[in-house]
Design an enzyme around this catalytic site. Sequence first.
Site, PDB file in Angstrom:
ATOM      1  NE  ARG A 227      -6.845   4.225   6.245  1.00  0.00           N
ATOM      2  CZ  ARG A 227      -6.317   5.385   6.662  1.00  0.00           C
ATOM      3  NH1 ARG A 227      -6.653   5.858   7.842  1.00  0.00           N
ATOM      4  NH2 ARG A 227      -5.470   6.053   5.906  1.00  0.00           N
TER       5      ARG A 227
ATOM      6  NE  ARG B 145       1.551  10.120  10.576  1.00  0.00           N
ATOM      7  CZ  ARG B 145       0.979   9.083   9.967  1.00  0.00           C
ATOM      8  NH1 ARG B 145      -0.109   8.574  10.478  1.00  0.00           N
ATOM      9  NH2 ARG B 145       1.462   8.608   8.849  1.00  0.00           N
TER      10      ARG B 145
ATOM     11  CE  LYS C  14      -1.442   1.411   4.218  1.00  0.00           C
ATOM     12  NZ  LYS C  14      -1.186   2.812   4.615  1.00  0.00           N
ATOM     13  CG  ASN C  15       2.498   2.601   3.475  1.00  0.00           C
ATOM     14  OD1 ASN C  15       1.326   2.921   3.237  1.00  0.00           O
ATOM     15  ND2 ASN C  15       2.944   2.376   4.686  1.00  0.00           N
TER      16      ASN C  15
ATOM     17  CB  CYS D   7      -4.138   9.671  12.047  1.00  0.00           C
ATOM     18  SG  CYS D   7      -2.494   9.024  12.319  1.00  0.00           S
TER      19      CYS D   7
ATOM     20  CG  ASP E 192       4.223   1.177   9.466  1.00  0.00           C
ATOM     21  OD1 ASP E 192       4.277   1.449   8.255  1.00  0.00           O
ATOM     22  OD2 ASP E 192       3.989   2.021  10.349  1.00  0.00           O
TER      23      ASP E 192
HETATM   24  C1  EPZ Z   1       4.850   6.767   6.374  1.00  0.00           C
HETATM   25  O1  EPZ Z   1       4.108   7.778   7.017  1.00  0.00           O
HETATM   26  C2  EPZ Z   1       3.923   5.560   6.289  1.00  0.00           C
HETATM   27  N1  EPZ Z   1       2.744   5.918   5.495  1.00  0.00           N
HETATM   28  C3  EPZ Z   1       3.508   5.131   7.691  1.00  0.00           C
HETATM   29  O2  EPZ Z   1       2.729   3.955   7.556  1.00  0.00           O
HETATM   30  C4  EPZ Z   1       4.766   4.797   8.477  1.00  0.00           C
HETATM   31  O3  EPZ Z   1       4.398   4.460   9.802  1.00  0.00           O
HETATM   32  C5  EPZ Z   1       5.702   6.002   8.491  1.00  0.00           C
HETATM   33  O4  EPZ Z   1       6.011   6.405   7.146  1.00  0.00           O
HETATM   34  C6  EPZ Z   1       7.022   5.706   9.187  1.00  0.00           C
HETATM   35  O5  EPZ Z   1       7.654   4.628   8.570  1.00  0.00           O
HETATM   36  C7  EPZ Z   1       2.836   5.939   4.143  1.00  0.00           C
HETATM   37  O6  EPZ Z   1       3.877   5.689   3.579  1.00  0.00           O
HETATM   38  C8  EPZ Z   1       1.586   6.280   3.397  1.00  0.00           C
HETATM   39  P1  EPZ Z   1       6.980  10.099   8.355  1.00  0.00           P
HETATM   40  P2  EPZ Z   1       4.674   9.288   7.030  1.00  0.00           P
HETATM   41  O7  EPZ Z   1       6.789  11.357   7.589  1.00  0.00           O
HETATM   42  O8  EPZ Z   1       5.477   9.536   5.812  1.00  0.00           O
HETATM   43  C9  EPZ Z   1       7.481  13.467  11.600  1.00  0.00           C
HETATM   44  C10 EPZ Z   1       0.917   2.545   7.948  1.00  0.00           C
HETATM   45  O9  EPZ Z   1       0.681   1.919   8.974  1.00  0.00           O
HETATM   46  N2  EPZ Z   1       7.269  14.431  10.501  1.00  0.00           N
HETATM   47  O10 EPZ Z   1       8.111   9.213   7.996  1.00  0.00           O
HETATM   48  O11 EPZ Z   1       3.539  10.186   7.328  1.00  0.00           O
HETATM   49  C11 EPZ Z   1       6.248  12.640  11.911  1.00  0.00           C
HETATM   50  O12 EPZ Z   1       5.393  13.321  12.803  1.00  0.00           O
HETATM   51  C12 EPZ Z   1       1.365   3.984   8.016  1.00  0.00           C
HETATM   52  O13 EPZ Z   1       0.900   2.050   6.800  1.00  0.00           O
HETATM   53  C13 EPZ Z   1       7.374  15.791  10.759  1.00  0.00           C
HETATM   54  O14 EPZ Z   1       7.643  16.211  11.889  1.00  0.00           O
HETATM   55  O15 EPZ Z   1       5.647   9.248   8.269  1.00  0.00           O
HETATM   56  C14 EPZ Z   1       6.838  11.378  12.527  1.00  0.00           C
HETATM   57  O16 EPZ Z   1       7.092  11.626  13.910  1.00  0.00           O
HETATM   58  C15 EPZ Z   1       1.175   4.548   9.395  1.00  0.00           C
HETATM   59  N3  EPZ Z   1       7.175  16.675   9.741  1.00  0.00           N
HETATM   60  C16 EPZ Z   1       8.167  11.234  11.810  1.00  0.00           C
HETATM   61  O17 EPZ Z   1       8.440  12.502  11.203  1.00  0.00           O
HETATM   62  C17 EPZ Z   1       6.874  16.266   8.465  1.00  0.00           C
HETATM   63  O18 EPZ Z   1       6.722  17.128   7.563  1.00  0.00           O
HETATM   64  C18 EPZ Z   1       8.142  10.188  10.708  1.00  0.00           C
HETATM   65  O19 EPZ Z   1       7.008  10.459   9.913  1.00  0.00           O
HETATM   66  C19 EPZ Z   1       6.762  14.872   8.219  1.00  0.00           C
HETATM   67  C20 EPZ Z   1       6.968  13.975   9.243  1.00  0.00           C
END
Ligand code: EPZ
Length: 430
Positions: free
Chosen positions: A404, A125, A22-23, A120, A312
């Site tokens: 999802r 996020r 999915k990702n 969420c 995850d």
């Molecule tokens: C991706 O989310 C995945 N989703 C998530 O999978 C996964 O848990 C996550 O990466 C971490 O591996 C998709 O790929 C669609 P991040 P993402 O940006 O990109 C902070 C699932 O279960 N951050 O890597 O949203 C954020 O708050 C889902 O399939 C900022 O501060 O995660 C977090 O603490 C859940 N500012 C950390 O970085 C930003 O602009 C990592 O988030 C972006 C992120």
Amino acid sequence: MDKFVVRGGNPLLGTIKVSGAKNSALPCMAAAILTEDEVILENIPQVQDIETERKLLASMGAEVELGYGRAQHRTRIKCGVLSDPVAKYEIVKTMRASSLVLGPLIARTGIARVAMPGGCAIGGRPIDLHIKGLEAMGATITQEHGYLEARTDRLKGAHIVFDKITVTGTEDLLMAACLADGETLFENCAREPEVTDLAAMLTAMGARIEGAGTGTIRVQGVTRLHGARHKINPDRIEAGTFLIAGAITGGDLNVDCLNPQHLGSVLSKLERCGVKLDIGKDHIRVRSEGSQSGHLKPVDITTEEYPGFPTDMQAQFMALLTQCDGTSSVTENIFENRFMHVSELNRMGANIAVNGRTATVRGGAPLQSAAVMCSDLRASAALVLAALVADGESILDRVYHMDRGYERLEEKLRGVGAQIRRMGEVFGKR
Ligand code: EPZ
């Protein structure tokens, strides 16, 4: 609202197939915005988030066909004319990964309006790093009435160092950089396989990218990209979930259609638990004596960015740790609120205490069936795993969270001996 009914106690035996990731599929579908040509993606998982992305692209004017079954899980996307480059709130609020259209939209059309994705269950996020990167590439971004509006004549190459490692932030800006004027150098990038998969698709479309999968990615912008056909990676998180299902039930399960290289940190922890793994090129046989034998050993887990232990997989692995003979610790470093499965696991008889970012799991107590509530995608998977080994029949509510990101989960598990049905089905009818 659908529920799962799960009767525990059956070891899982046989072969279970992993679907596409999915990702990976979500950013690759968004990448189709970068060209007016047709893009074909294969091995797309039949899950709710993909349907949401289809609706999102279609709402902007794209032609999107999604076919499963005989259509080999294929989607055909043609963003010939993007008549309405707006990601509307009513769609974005159901899937924060909608922010992945921001970079492609502004790169292709020079304007993008994207509803700010709310937080969420697992955390706030934010997308501040996406915004900061686009501004560094020359976009003017304003925020009003819950929407981000980004404008530019043409993005220009920049040197972008991510303050934090962000998966979709890396993907969003990587897509934008492909059509920017000049070279973009990214540092402190996410190295997840989903980033590498997206880069492979973009390269097939004519993008010039070096270093995907490492912390440093260099992109030479081009003036246009052409269509391509791309096959999505297997879902490493679904694969890891099934490996734990085989281990926790004391089964002998062949998990097929996966890439073992994407699961290194999970496989080593499973082996440290005493789980037997026979690792093939695209499949893994998992065997364990299960919890009754006392063979499962405690291990400590700390979630990190790839190639570290994936956040995850944290909830699913915690379910397994409740069956290990001893005390384990689980530290969640990526998201600020990703322990919602703990209270539900404790209602099933687990003994887990949370202190800040660390949960202490005192394993060894058998789990009891219960009525439990799903809260987010991976917490839901953890509750299914616990119910597969709990004594009696559990009822899992709000399984839409699972729909999802897991394709036909109850059918796949029933196919290897699990007693699981979606509320309303006649039990055992296939
Ligand atoms: C991706 O989310 C995945 N989703 C998530 O999978 C996964 O848990 C996550 O990466 C971490 O591996 C998709 O790929 C669609 P991040 P993402 O940006 O990109 C902070 C699932 O279960 N951050 O890597 O949203 C954020 O708050 C889902 O399939 C900022 O501060 O995660 C977090 O603490 C859940 N500012 C950390 O970085 C930003 O602009 C990592 O988030 C972006 C992120």
